[in-house]
Scaffold this active site. Sequence first.
Site, PDB file in Angstrom:
ATOM      1  N   ASP A  15      24.460  49.895  90.140  1.00 41.75           N
ATOM      2  CA  ASP A  15      24.015  51.279  90.263  1.00 41.75           C
ATOM      3  C   ASP A  15      25.200  52.231  90.052  1.00 41.75           C
ATOM      4  O   ASP A  15      26.295  51.996  90.557  1.00 41.75           O
ATOM      5  CB  ASP A  15      23.417  51.480  91.658  1.00 41.75           C
ATOM      6  CG  ASP A  15      22.825  52.857  91.856  1.00 41.75           C
ATOM      7  OD1 ASP A  15      21.880  53.206  91.125  1.00 41.75           O
ATOM      8  OD2 ASP A  15      23.305  53.589  92.746  1.00 41.75           O
ATOM      9  N   GLU A  23      33.474  32.383  87.214  1.00 38.25           N
ATOM     10  CA  GLU A  23      33.782  31.209  88.032  1.00 38.25           C
ATOM     11  C   GLU A  23      32.536  30.391  88.370  1.00 38.25           C
ATOM     12  O   GLU A  23      32.635  29.213  88.702  1.00 38.25           O
ATOM     13  CB  GLU A  23      34.443  31.630  89.351  1.00 38.25           C
ATOM     14  CG  GLU A  23      35.827  32.233  89.206  1.00 38.25           C
ATOM     15  CD  GLU A  23      36.348  32.737  90.539  1.00 38.25           C
ATOM     16  OE1 GLU A  23      35.713  32.416  91.577  1.00 38.25           O
ATOM     17  OE2 GLU A  23      37.352  33.465  90.547  1.00 38.25           O
TER      18      GLU A  23
END
Length: 543
Positions: A221, A270
């Site tokens: 956002d 990751e």
Amino acid sequence: MTQYLADSTRHPHASDQPVAATDWWRDAVIYQVYPRSFADGNGDGMGDIPGVRERLPYLRDLGVDAVWLSPFYASPQADAGYDVADYRAIDPMFGTLHDADGLIRDAHRLGLRIIVDLVPNHSSDQHEWFKQALREGPGSPLRQRYHFRPGKGGNGELPPNDWESVFGGPAWTRAADGEWFLHLFAPEQPDFNWEHPAVQDEFRSILRFWLDMGVDGFRIDVAHGLVKADGLPDIGAHEQLKLLGNDVLPFFDQDGVHEVYRSWRRILDEYHGERIAVAEAWTPTVERTANYVRSDELHQAFNFQYLGTKWDAAELREVIDRSLDAMRPVAAPTTWVLSNHDVVRHATRLSADQRTYDVRRARAASLLMLALPGSAYVYQGEELGLPEVTDLPDEVRQDPAFFRAAGQDGFRDGCRVPIPWTAEGGSYGFGSGGSWLPQPASWASLSVEAQTGDPASTLELYRAALRLRRELPGLGAGESVHWQDAPQGVLVFRRPGFVCTVNTTGAPVTLPAPGTVLLSSAPVEVTADGAVLPSDTTVWWAV
């Protein structure tokens, strides 16, 4: 609650395990769920996570790839959950962390991915950091995590600068001790200071919390708002709110945001399964938007330039070309969107006469969007052809912009009315306890139940389009379209094995039939002389 009866067709990625990596985000169709208005699982009149979880088979069978959930975090709800008090907790009105875990697991078993909203530009004024900063007063180290400043004027009675809130009025509110704090949105939403290491560390931790829960990505956002210009300079005497997304402003689209997203990308990379991040970034140009999706930053960015384009062939062609051209150098997919929780639903917005309900242009625009290369976003209810609700009584509205003197139009509640599932019942199947915003009586005929099995319905149009998009090789993928000659007001473009024709005019148009009709937003007549496209119609052709 009436349960949607899913058919026996399994999503091609259905599994009991998290969905495997497949570059899925490059051509994904992502469905936005506004939780309070999607489905109510406990009968309190408010949509919730158990309600969403129960309806996941509907979304699987609709044919989408992922579900984006608007905020469900612990919040005082000053701005529909975009004022977060605790980023690691579920607001009780929506359920529990156990419910969220079950939702993620169920979605993965159905072959769906889950994207959650992240709100990093600001917190709630009830966030523990902010409450403690207020308690400790001026000079407190915790105040450095937000933007606290002394005021101007003889007694500090004037705001520190001339910035205006997106919701209207000054972007500053004075605390009881005399200092002012910055909020680009409501006063209950103080902006974080992203120059502070503790803020950066906290959000890296929040990312890991939800990634460890199994979410497949984040919608960020106000992604363009985190970093403010040094010194928080005045803008000057002009109407700031009219410049949003159209000019360089000291509180939006500052270059410093990109280092934040580079650090986030390293975290996302990751984790297995191609976890992604999507930027809600209002920028002056699509070229500036492309900066957010460079190879070491985010994966997608919303295409607001496309959302704001009129139903006009020349304007549509221009924004499509510009969007594709901007994303090509950074090897990112273009995204396409027509509606969301902040704008007037496109069934109303694109209508020739917005005072009446005419879904023809909305259907045609949806087929055009789904024929373009890249990733498409579908806002809940648009697959039903729902119009904007424009006659809500003032006393039921909850949009904070409605209660302020200026700013956004204040009518976002009209696109947030709970969607209809059944043709009967007090809330058309939304839940046993009514709905938090009143639904129009005309929505019975637009419900999932009423439209299912009707080949002329908008719901079945979406189901067919999403099935074809999945089955036709390369329809969603790619980075270009090949335009063909066409009369004024008509778009014709070719993709491998596929042609899309769009008549944006108010009259029928006769064209050479390029192949066999696959799908049409309105009945099309094909004769030896050619194909007659009715007004405001899109046709997909196999060639």
